[in-house]
Design an enzyme around this catalytic site. Structure first.
Site, PDB file in Angstrom:
ATOM      1  N   GLY A  46       0.814  -1.206   0.000  1.00 30.36           N
ATOM      2  CA  GLY A  46       0.000   0.000   0.000  1.00 30.36           C
ATOM      3  C   GLY A  46       0.849   1.258   0.000  1.00 30.36           C
ATOM      4  N   TYR A 153     -21.362   1.059   9.163  1.00 30.05           N
ATOM      5  CA  TYR A 153     -19.964   1.370   9.483  1.00 30.05           C
ATOM      6  C   TYR A 153     -19.859   1.922  10.899  1.00 30.05           C
ATOM      7  CZ  TYR A 153     -15.870   4.344   9.974  1.00 30.05           C
ATOM      8  OH  TYR A 153     -14.759   4.965  10.462  1.00 30.05           O
ATOM      9  N   VAL A 193     -14.526  13.183   0.745  1.00 31.84           N
ATOM     10  CA  VAL A 193     -14.948  14.329  -0.060  1.00 31.84           C
ATOM     11  C   VAL A 193     -13.780  15.200  -0.517  1.00 31.84           C
ATOM     12  CG1 VAL A 193     -15.430  15.771   1.976  1.00 31.84           C
ATOM     13  CG2 VAL A 193     -16.575  16.251  -0.196  1.00 31.84           C
TER      14      VAL A 193
END
Length: 335
Positions: A46, A153, A193
């Site tokens: 990653g 979640y 966002v």
């Protein structure tokens, strides 16, 4: 093997956005780090793969999975502290695959707690989320605010939090819970966002596709969130163990105003187009989050060091680098 002053610290979720920044900060503070990366057939580390060699020289990467007790036991053996960040985080995907969130965020946390308990690790920092509060009933939100989970979640993260509390009460596990409000910065997923807006603009778009523009959030630059992790991970046990701490700026901004601010920083006129696929179910949308971090300040002296504008400028610079932008699929909405 008992922990010693020279023992490494362990980080779960080390390959992710906040985890990779935490690994950097721990190494800079003089620690050796044992970093768990979720096992994958590509042997991908990653975001750790982007860190400088001088950082990775002090990092031992362990491919494993927090859902597996044996993986976790091996990771934390002989460490002096564990920072537990591994989680499934995308709220929209939790509507589609809630079982996966329970396995990772609840059972995974249980596995970490059990390993820390049985191996006698001196400190566990557990990661919560401001989403567990739901829409603010009082502002700013302190740690005494009611828990109101409005998505699978959030519910899974609250389940992990309650397990952490219970293990401290039942078994005296030295756990401290950090509850960051919305963190942003370089390496963040475009499911959030800020990178969604910046990434689309950096890719040449001038009509930005988003969901609801009304919700407000308290945005913290990633380096400030990492500093909060270090603060609760190194503070005297009497000041932090068994407690939950919010981290955030105490300032809020709506998604609509955030888009305008990003456009100003990127010197670009932006038009926003609503995408129904990006809008949460009405009763599940958290409309307002703003943090009261007074408890964390009082216990550790922590305070944010970056304004929203400063953090956004650093994030814009990251996404404007073609090498970084090329790691994303800016034109695709991934739930």
């Amino acid at each position: 093997m008992p922990a010693t002053a020279s023992a490494p610290v362990a980080v779960t979720g080390a390959e992710g956005f906040i985890g990779s920044h935490l690994v950097e900060a721990l190494v800079a503070a003089g620690h050796r780090v044992r970093a768990m990366v979720q096992y994958n057939s590509f042997s991908s580390y990653g975001w750790l793969e982007t860190l400088p060699g001088e950082v990775m020289n002090d990092v031992e990467v362990v491919l494993g999975d927090v859902r597996d007790p044996g993986s976790v036991h091996g990771l934390v053996t002989g460490t002096e502290a564990v920072y537990h960040l591994a989680a499934l985080i995308a709220i929209p995907y939790s509507y589609r695959a809630p079982h996966s969130y329970v396995e990772t965020n609840v059972t995974g946390t249980l596995n970490v707690l059990e390993a820390v308990r049985h191996l006698g690790i001196p400190r566990l920092v557990h990661t919560s989320t401001s989403e567990t509060y739901g829409t603010a009933q009082t502002v700013p939100i302190s740690e005494d605010h009611p828990i109101n989970t409005q998505s699978p979640y959030a519910a899974s993260k609250a389940g992990g939090d309650r397990l952490a509390d219970s293990y401290h009460a039942s078994f005296d596990v030295p756990v401290v819970t950090l509850r960051p409000f919305n963190t942003f910065g370089p390496r963040q997923s475009m499911r959030a966002v800020i990178p969604t807006v910046i990434g689309q603009v950096a890719a040449g778009e001038r009509t930005i596709t988003l969901g609801d523009l009304r919700p407000t959030r308290d945005f913290s630059y990633v380096k400030d969130t990492v500093a909060a992790f270090l603060a609760v991970g190194t503070a005297p046990a009497a000041d932090v163990v068994g407690r939950t701490f919010n981290s955030g700026t105490g300032e809020e901004i709506s998604v609509g105003d955030l888009v305008s601010l990003i456009g100003k920083i990127m010197d670009t006129e932006l038009e926003v187009r609503a995408d129904q696929e990006r809008i949460r179910p009405a009763a599940s949308e958290v409309m307002r989050l703003v943090c009261d971090a007074g408890r964390l300040r009082a216990a550790t002296g922590w305070a944010p060091a970056h304004t929203l504008e400063q953090g956004l400028a650093q994030t814009v610079a990251f996404f404007r680098d073609p090498l970084n932008l090329g790691r994303y699929k800016a034109g695709i909405y991934n739930v």
